[in-house]
Design an enzyme around this catalytic site. Structure first.
Site, PDB file in Angstrom:
ATOM      1  N   ASP A   1      -2.455   7.264   4.062  1.00  0.00           N
ATOM      2  CA  ASP A   1      -2.754   6.162   4.964  1.00  0.00           C
ATOM      3  C   ASP A   1      -3.646   5.133   4.290  1.00  0.00           C
ATOM      4  O   ASP A   1      -4.556   5.485   3.527  1.00  0.00           O
ATOM      5  CB  ASP A   1      -3.490   6.714   6.182  1.00  0.00           C
TER       6      ASP A   1
ATOM      7  N   CYS B   1      -6.489   5.733  11.701  1.00  0.00           N
ATOM      8  CA  CYS B   1      -6.994   4.363  11.838  1.00  0.00           C
ATOM      9  C   CYS B   1      -8.374   4.227  12.479  1.00  0.00           C
ATOM     10  O   CYS B   1      -9.186   3.433  11.998  1.00  0.00           O
ATOM     11  CB  CYS B   1      -5.973   3.469  12.530  1.00  0.00           C
TER      12      CYS B   1
ATOM     13  N   LYS C   1       6.317  -4.970  12.474  1.00  0.00           N
ATOM     14  CA  LYS C   1       6.217  -4.064  11.334  1.00  0.00           C
ATOM     15  C   LYS C   1       7.442  -4.167  10.438  1.00  0.00           C
ATOM     16  O   LYS C   1       8.499  -4.650  10.846  1.00  0.00           O
ATOM     17  CB  LYS C   1       6.067  -2.618  11.807  1.00  0.00           C
TER      18      LYS C   1
ATOM     19  N   GLN D   1      -1.033  12.103   5.787  1.00  0.00           N
ATOM     20  CA  GLN D   1      -0.530  10.755   5.555  1.00  0.00           C
ATOM     21  C   GLN D   1      -1.243  10.108   4.375  1.00  0.00           C
ATOM     22  O   GLN D   1      -2.450  10.285   4.202  1.00  0.00           O
ATOM     23  CB  GLN D   1      -0.733   9.888   6.798  1.00  0.00           C
TER      24      GLN D   1
ATOM     25  N   ARG E   1      -0.201  16.204  15.518  1.00  0.00           N
ATOM     26  CA  ARG E   1       0.455  15.611  16.683  1.00  0.00           C
ATOM     27  C   ARG E   1       1.268  16.694  17.390  1.00  0.00           C
ATOM     28  O   ARG E   1       1.974  17.459  16.736  1.00  0.00           O
ATOM     29  CB  ARG E   1       1.363  14.455  16.270  1.00  0.00           C
TER      30      ARG E   1
ATOM     31  N   HIS F   1      -1.811  -1.728   8.846  1.00  0.00           N
ATOM     32  CA  HIS F   1      -1.618  -0.307   8.546  1.00  0.00           C
ATOM     33  C   HIS F   1      -0.540  -0.238   7.471  1.00  0.00           C
ATOM     34  O   HIS F   1       0.444  -0.982   7.534  1.00  0.00           O
ATOM     35  CB  HIS F   1      -1.067   0.465   9.754  1.00  0.00           C
TER      36      HIS F   1
END
Length: 639
Positions: free
Chosen positions: A390, A341, A471, A388, A370, A517
């Site tokens: 994304d 992001c 979300k 991802q 991560r 997102h």
């Protein structure tokens, strides 16, 4: 006194009545079926007294809470059996978990437990169940608890961690007493069918610096048929395990030298991932997305601005770079990205934007890293490095609903292609959050409206949204009934504020854009792992790394096999030729073990007639086909 039932009706009961009395007042059938209760949203035992005005629900085997109650009690029965069989066992925690229960234990010196011991333990558990011992709850003082569990160091640690005013309770069955807040079944005789499933090591409290304990897993159901179905699914899941199939099918590998949780993709795996990406990429372009590419590392200032440096630091990898010389070092701190992001936000901020530019949709197949504890890393399902799919949508407040509807359309297209059934869950505002009440109400309402417009039913997960916005989570069900969380649509109030994003409105004023997102696959690697298990390795024709294997009958047919391979490749097919000098049954067995959709046998007759003899991996012999028919099958498979 008056008790409020789940349907809102009032039931009058005498003072001192218990949850069991509430059940009996409703009917004899419910009294017999009752296992526990829920009073003012708190799970309690049947013996718990109720008070005037309490809202009371009765837990039975049919209740959502019933199975968790059963499994928690099964963990205690197993613990009692372990004491009877092994003596001085030290106990950690023994919760109910998804699909079963476990207990972390420390065995006496020199004693070990393996699956070979399960039958013996289960036999003792069965004896305890037949004895129908009551679960007896007792409130104790902290001093009493510490005295009783003085020879149980892990229990003592748990007691000392409790708040000073905490209510401390124990549960006893027979001679075994355990520290537990409950609730439990009325008695051990209510425990239905159970089975111990596996044994593993587990650090106390998940801390690698603490004691290594033995974790015994089990499961329990109210009915034997349910247990048998579950065990069958476990066997099926083991056969479908993507770690096993991924290795056998040449999809990916792990190497300790590379590090924990860092998969290396073999050519077939890379081909599958690239096929998935290209398919989604074409679709996203058609839907008005623009592809971007961002760095894998950023200066720490980026992560400080985004907030990750403070609240996500322990999950990231930071390092220093010398921007100066050896003589005059000038160190700058950098961090490997755990999310895409901030890069997309900086790309947005690179230009001035008007309301006419919105919505602006950036997407990226961005690899992130991560830090996961080595004990929780699990093949492709939970890795330290993954990619991802994304995307971030920057839009106006009024565009949020339409954009979420469009994302749900994309979810439906992707999941429908793989034949997944799916459900939605909307997570709402947590206790700690940023943003105004109005922003949260509008965002949550937008997610609900988008689901309604898409005719998508949803559950509410109250208070489980991120601190920066609500979300939608999409959970898919695979071929053997397991649920996996995949797609996410997340409203973000945080990033636009932290990075100072604006756009020029129609009134020529500056406003913050709304930011969404979204990920459809989520982690592409994890989604691939789910697909491998869903299809038991037999990926659909369009996605299979090898679609056709050509099996020449003899060496003299190899040239014709290579020519046929070129024809099929020209049609977009992914083809291999098994030209080894091996018996045909061996070639077919190899192709079958690799889950290749079509096996094509080529001999004198086929070459003479311009045909191929085709075998399907599922249906077997399909007979003789013209080459053109196979070509058309491959062309039709392209998505």
């Amino acid at each position: 006194m008056n008790i409020v039932l789940p349907d809102g009706s009032i039931k009058e009961l005498p003072s001192g009545a218990t949850v069991a009395d509430v059940a009996a007042s409703i009917g004899a059938g419910l009294a017999k079926a009752a296992l526990a209760g829920v009073v003012d949203d708190v799970p309690v035992d049947l013996s718990t007294p109720v008070s005037d005005g309490d809202s009371v629900a009765i837990v039975t085997a049919k209740s959502e809470e019933g199975l968790e109650l059963l499994r928690h009690s099964a963990a205690h029965v197993m613990a009692a059996a372990l004491v009877d069989l092994y003596g001085d066992v030290k106990f950690g925690v023994g919760p109910a978990v998804e699909n079963g229960f476990y207990y972390d234990i420390q065995l006496p010196d020199g004693v070990t437990i393996s699956p070979d011991d399960f039958e013996r333990i289960e036999a003792r558990m069965a004896e305890i169940v037949r004895a129908d011992e009551p679960f007896v709850r007792c409130e104790v003082s902290r001093t009493e608890a510490l005295e009783h569990f003085a020879d149980q160091p892990f229990k003592v640690e748990l007691i000392n961690e409790l708040d000073e005013d905490a209510t401390i309770t124990t549960y006893t069955i027979g001679a075994f007493t355990d520290l537990c807040r409950g609730p439990h079944l009325p008695s051990t005789g209510k425990l239905g069918a159970f089975k111990l499933t596996k044994v593993a090591g587990a650090y106390w409290k998940g801390d690698a610096t603490r004691e290594m304990l033995t974790r015994i897993y089990g499961t329990a159901f109210f009915k034997k048929a349910e247990l048998e179905e579950h065990l069958h699914n476990l066997e099926e899941a083991e056969k479908r395990d993507h770690r096993k199939l991924g290795r056998e099918l040449g999809i990916y590998m792990m190497d300790p030298m590379a590090g924990v949780g860092l998969p290396l993709y073999l050519p077939k795996g890379a081909r599958v991932i690239r096929t998935m990406q290209e398919w989604l990429r074409r679709d996203l372009y058609e839907r008005g997305y623009e592809e971007v590419i961002t760095p894998h590392i950023y200066n720490a200032d980026v992560w400080k601005t985004s907030g990750h440096y403070g609240f996500y630091h322990e999950n990231m990898y930071f390092f220093n770079i010398n921007e100066g010389t050896d003589e005059e070092p000038r160190l700058s701190e950098y961090g490997v990205k755990p999310m895409n992001c901030p890069g997309h936000v900086m790309l947005y901020k690179n230009e001035l934007h008007s309301y006419r530019d919105l919505p602006l949709r950036y997407f990226e197949f961005g690899t992130v890293y991560r830090h996961e504890m080595s004990g929780v890393v699990h093949g492709l399902m939970r890795a330290r490095g993954f990619t991802q799919d994304d995307a971030h949508v920057f839009c106006t407040r009024d565009q949020v609903v339409d954009e979420v509807v469009a994302i749900l359309d994309l979810v439906d297209h992707i999941m429908g292609t793989f034949g997944f059934e799916y459900a939605a869950e909307i997570s709402t505002r947590p206790d700690k959050s940023i943003g105004t009440d109005d922003m949260w109400e509008h965002a949550t309402g937008a997610l609900k409206e988008a689901c309604a417009r898409h005719n998508l039913a949803y559950d509410i997960n109250e208070g489980d949204g991120a601190f920066y916005g609500p979300k939608i989570d999409i959970k898919v069900k695979d071929a053997i009934g397991r649920t996996w969380q995949c797609s996410t649509v997340q409203v973000d109030f945080n990033m636009p504020e932290r990075f100072g994003l604006t756009y020029r409105t129609e009134d020529n004023t500056e406003e913050r854009p709304w930011m969404l997102h979204r990920a459809i696959f989520g982690s592409i690697e994890r989604f691939l792992g789910i697909l491998i298990e869903h299809y038991a390795g037999a990926l659909p024709l369009w996605l299979a790394p090898v679609q056709v294997t050509i099996l020449p009958l003899a060496d003299r047919h190899n040239e014709a096999a290579e020519k046929l391979a070129r024809t099929l490749k020209d049609a977009g097919g992914r083809v291999e030729v098994y030209s080894q000098n091996e018996p045909m049954r061996v070639k077919i067995a190899k192709a079958q073990s690799q889950k290749i959709p079509y096996m094509v046998v080529l001999g004198d007759k086929e070459i003479e007639n311009g045909t191929v003899s085709v075998r399907d991996r599922h249906e077997g012999d399909l007979g003789s086909w013209p080459v053109e028919k196979l070509v058309e099958e491959l062309r039709a498979a392209v998505l």
